[in-house]
Enzyme design. Structure first.
Site, PDB file in Angstrom:
ATOM      1  N   ARG A 264      -6.771   5.502   7.627  1.00  0.00           N
ATOM      2  CA  ARG A 264      -6.771   4.106   7.941  1.00  0.00           C
ATOM      3  C   ARG A 264      -6.569   4.021   9.573  1.00  0.00           C
ATOM      4  NH1 ARG A 264      -1.754   2.173   6.191  1.00  0.00           N
ATOM      5  NH2 ARG A 264      -0.933   2.147   8.422  1.00  0.00           N
ATOM      6  N   HIS A 268      -1.627  -1.158   8.403  1.00  0.00           N
ATOM      7  CA  HIS A 268      -1.616  -1.747   7.157  1.00  0.00           C
ATOM      8  C   HIS A 268      -2.385  -3.034   7.035  1.00  0.00           C
ATOM      9  CE1 HIS A 268      -0.637  -1.989   2.779  1.00  0.00           C
ATOM     10  NE2 HIS A 268       0.079  -3.052   3.186  1.00  0.00           N
ATOM     11  N   TYR A 277       5.462   4.208  12.981  1.00  0.00           N
ATOM     12  CA  TYR A 277       5.557   5.188  12.086  1.00  0.00           C
ATOM     13  C   TYR A 277       4.239   6.240  12.533  1.00  0.00           C
ATOM     14  CZ  TYR A 277       2.326   2.208   9.600  1.00  0.00           C
ATOM     15  OH  TYR A 277       1.254   1.322   9.249  1.00  0.00           O
TER      16      TYR A 277
END
Length: 363
Positions: A264, A268, A277
């Protein structure tokens, strides 16, 4: 030597140690492939749909920043999975997507405006599932897995030639619904294909904190479901694997669990800060494996993609993006009374009281 379907070893319960592939990250054919390379017409359609799908994705992301969408989970970087899997379906098959699979919906033929209704904040789905054979985009993780198995098993009981393809992310494999769906599918030999798009993170939780098995595909063995591990950034391989799984299911061979390793690229959702992260070097490494670049390089090397065709596809993608803007920039007149419609066949007294209270306040 190439084969028209996976050999017995790959149809066993355990997946291969390395993901199956047909194209290297730079677009060259792999040596001694297990899978059969799709025909040139399929490869060209994969490329066209991926380019259009990516442009749709970037346009939807821009519309979210402009406030035209409430939220949009981008699938940039996952086009090989979204497009390759959908093109592997037959007309009579069903697709069960998640909230991140809008590109899969438009590839299946769902109009863009209808695809984005839910993400715009509409109270209803936006499209007719029966018209397009596409289940509702599920936001709760893994609920679509049970829907897919139920529909597939019902079709089997009725003697219908129908296969269900259900899309999930890596995070959904940790949900109980996925366990139940795989278990039922294995017991019933239901004609369903599970495609796990393993993009590395369940929101911010990395794979190392989700799963201790060698791969997510290894989960199939516990349910008696044959599993395949595939390079999720190789559109030719994704198409070939899903096409074979659909064929197997249609012939009565039961379900298949496919794990596609992908990434990805974007956060998100628009509400997420992915820099908290993961670092830029990780993203850059996956950009080097871009699925669109991969198939473009392959087609160009075969003499199938020249500047004129590339420009025509890009023009089609821009025209599609313009049509999306036109639809989504049209203000929708909202009737607050619709909140109470289609809740019960016969409205309850409590619902009628609430509707009257809202009408009074609006007046």
């Amino acid at each position: 030597m190439v084969r028209t379907s996976l050999p017995a070893r790959e149809r066993s319960l355990l997946p291969t140690d390395e993901p199956l592939s047909l194209l290297t990250k730079t677009g060259e054919p792999v040596a001694d492939p297990v899978l059969e390379m799709p025909g040139d017409d399929v490869l060209l359609e994969l490329h066209r749909k991926m380019v259009v799908g990516r442009r749709f994705d970037t346009q939807a992301t821009a519309l979210t920043r402009q406030g035209r969408l409430a939220v949009y989970p981008s699938s940039r970087g996952q086009e090989a999975c979204e497009v390759g899997a959908v093109l592997a379906l037959r007309e009579q098959d069903w697709l069960f997507p998640t909230y991140r699979d809008s590109v899969a919906l438009v590839t299946r033929g769902v109009p863009a405006g209808e695809t984005l209704t839910l993400l715009q904040g509409g109270w209803h789905l936006g499209y007719d599932p029966y018209e397009h054979r596409v289940g509702p985009q599920c936001t709760p993780l893994a609920t679509n897995t049970l829907h897919a198995v139920g529909l597939a098993q019902a079709a089997s009981l009725k003697g219908e030639d129908t296969v269900a393809l259900v899309l999930v992310g890596d995070g959904a494999t940790s949900e109980g619904d996925t366990h139940e769906a795989l278990n039922f599918a294995g017991v019933w030999k239901a004609p369903v294909v599970f495609l796990v798009q393993n993009n590395g993170y369940a929101i911010s939780v990395p794979m190392s904190k989700q799963n201790a098995a060698p791969s997510l595909a290894h989960k199939g063995v516990g349910y008696g479901v044959p599993s395949v591990l595939v390079d999720g950034n190789d559109p030719a391989a994704v198409y070939a694997v899903v096409r074979d799984a659909v064929r197997t299911a249609a012939e009565g061979g039961g379900p298949t669990l496919v794990e596609a390793l992908t990434y990805r690229v974007e956060a998100h959702t628009n509400a997420d800060d992915a820099t908290r992260y993961r670092d830029a070097d990780e993203v850059a490494a996956w950009l080097d494996r871009d699925p669109v670049d991969r198939i473009e390089s392959h087609l160009a090397a075969k003499g199938l993609l020249d500047d004129a065709r590339r420009a025509a596809v890009a023009q089609e993608a821009e025209a599609f993006a313009a049509s999306v803007r036109e639809v989504m920039n049209t203000d929708v007149e909202v009737d607050p009374a619709e909140l109470f419609a289609h809740v019960y066949a016969q409205p309850t007294s409590h619902l009628q009281e609430q509707a009257a209270m809202l009408a009074e306040e609006l007046a």
